[in-house]
Design a protein around this motif. Sequence first.
Motif, short mmCIF file in Angstrom:
data_model
loop_
_atom_site.label_atom_id
_atom_site.label_comp_id
_atom_site.label_asym_id
_atom_site.label_seq_id
_atom_site.Cartn_x
_atom_site.Cartn_y
_atom_site.Cartn_z
N GLU A 53 1.99 6.40 1.67
CA GLU A 53 1.80 7.30 0.54
C GLU A 53 2.64 6.88 -0.65
O GLU A 53 3.73 6.34 -0.49
CB GLU A 53 2.19 8.73 0.92
CG GLU A 53 1.32 9.35 1.97
CD GLU A 53 1.71 10.79 2.28
OE1 GLU A 53 2.84 11.20 1.97
OE2 GLU A 53 0.87 11.50 2.84
N VAL A 54 2.13 7.20 -1.83
CA VAL A 54 2.88 7.02 -3.06
C VAL A 54 2.80 8.32 -3.85
O VAL A 54 1.74 8.89 -4.02
CB VAL A 54 2.33 5.82 -3.89
CG1 VAL A 54 0.87 6.00 -4.23
CG2 VAL A 54 3.13 5.65 -5.16
N SER A 64 -2.61 0.56 -9.31
CA SER A 64 -2.84 0.46 -7.86
C SER A 64 -1.58 -0.06 -7.18
O SER A 64 -0.76 -0.75 -7.77
CB SER A 64 -4.02 -0.47 -7.58
OG SER A 64 -3.73 -1.76 -8.03
N VAL A 65 -1.44 0.30 -5.90
CA VAL A 65 -0.27 -0.08 -5.12
C VAL A 65 -0.73 -0.91 -3.92
O VAL A 65 -1.62 -0.49 -3.19
CB VAL A 65 0.50 1.17 -4.62
CG1 VAL A 65 1.68 0.76 -3.76
CG2 VAL A 65 0.94 2.04 -5.77
N THR A 66 -0.14 -2.07 -3.74
CA THR A 66 -0.44 -2.91 -2.59
C THR A 66 0.65 -2.70 -1.55
O THR A 66 1.83 -2.81 -1.86
CB THR A 66 -0.50 -4.40 -2.99
OG1 THR A 66 -1.48 -4.56 -4.01
CG2 THR A 66 -0.87 -5.26 -1.79
N VAL A 75 -3.08 -3.32 2.49
CA VAL A 75 -3.98 -2.28 2.02
C VAL A 75 -3.64 -1.97 0.57
O VAL A 75 -2.48 -2.07 0.16
CB VAL A 75 -3.89 -1.01 2.91
CG1 VAL A 75 -2.54 -0.37 2.83
CG2 VAL A 75 -4.97 -0.01 2.56
N VAL A 76 -4.65 -1.60 -0.21
CA VAL A 76 -4.45 -1.25 -1.61
C VAL A 76 -4.73 0.23 -1.77
O VAL A 76 -5.79 0.72 -1.39
CB VAL A 76 -5.36 -2.08 -2.53
CG1 VAL A 76 -5.22 -1.62 -3.97
CG2 VAL A 76 -5.03 -3.56 -2.42
N ILE A 77 -3.76 0.94 -2.33
CA ILE A 77 -3.96 2.35 -2.69
C ILE A 77 -4.45 2.34 -4.13
O ILE A 77 -3.71 1.96 -5.04
CB ILE A 77 -2.66 3.17 -2.56
CG1 ILE A 77 -2.12 3.09 -1.13
CG2 ILE A 77 -2.91 4.62 -2.97
CD1 ILE A 77 -0.76 3.75 -0.93
N SER A 81 -5.72 7.36 -6.29
CA SER A 81 -5.42 7.90 -4.96
C SER A 81 -3.92 7.87 -4.72
O SER A 81 -3.17 7.21 -5.44
CB SER A 81 -6.13 7.05 -3.91
OG SER A 81 -5.92 7.58 -2.63
N SER A 82 -3.49 8.59 -3.68
CA SER A 82 -2.06 8.62 -3.39
C SER A 82 -1.72 8.18 -1.98
O SER A 82 -0.56 8.14 -1.62
CB SER A 82 -1.50 10.02 -3.63
OG SER A 82 -2.13 10.94 -2.77
#
Length: 168
Positions: A53-54, A64-66, A75-77, A81-82
């Motif tokens: 989670e972010v 986006s968060v990798t 995985v990419v958030i 999305s969180s």
Amino acid sequence: MRAIRVASAALLGVTALTFCASAAVADDDHYVMSNGYSVLPSAVAAGGQVTVEVDRHTSGCRSSVTVTSEVFDAVVIPRGSSSAVVLVDRDARAGASYRVTFSCGGLSAVKELTIVGGRPVPQGVHAGEGGSVAGFDLEEIGLGAALIAGSVGAAYYFSRRRAGEDGG
């Protein structure tokens, strides 16, 4: 005497700053911050699932968060999305802790994921009798009712006794 006060205030300020500042360290030319990122649960059996989670507000990450680790596929958030769910490799070593890295732009955050022994938790739950009649115990219900009645009775007694003292 004034020097002692100034030294005490300075020491108190430095201590407060140390405890309030976010944990940040330099690592491979990245600025690593741990606030706003999480791995839930932080301990899981090999083959189990975790949610990465972010918190967009706390972390300040708007893109986006990798998320990467040795024990699951990257995985990419996405930006809107969180969280994301990942499956931990079945060959992850029990008792080991693995680094989970969240990358957002030029910033990274690191969390730990511990692999516990045993088999992964099944995906579904065993639905039992729940809060229905199962385990209906008259002795426990009677004891609970007696405790409640005693509490109400004691409150009534003391409130009436105090009213009698105040009213004369």
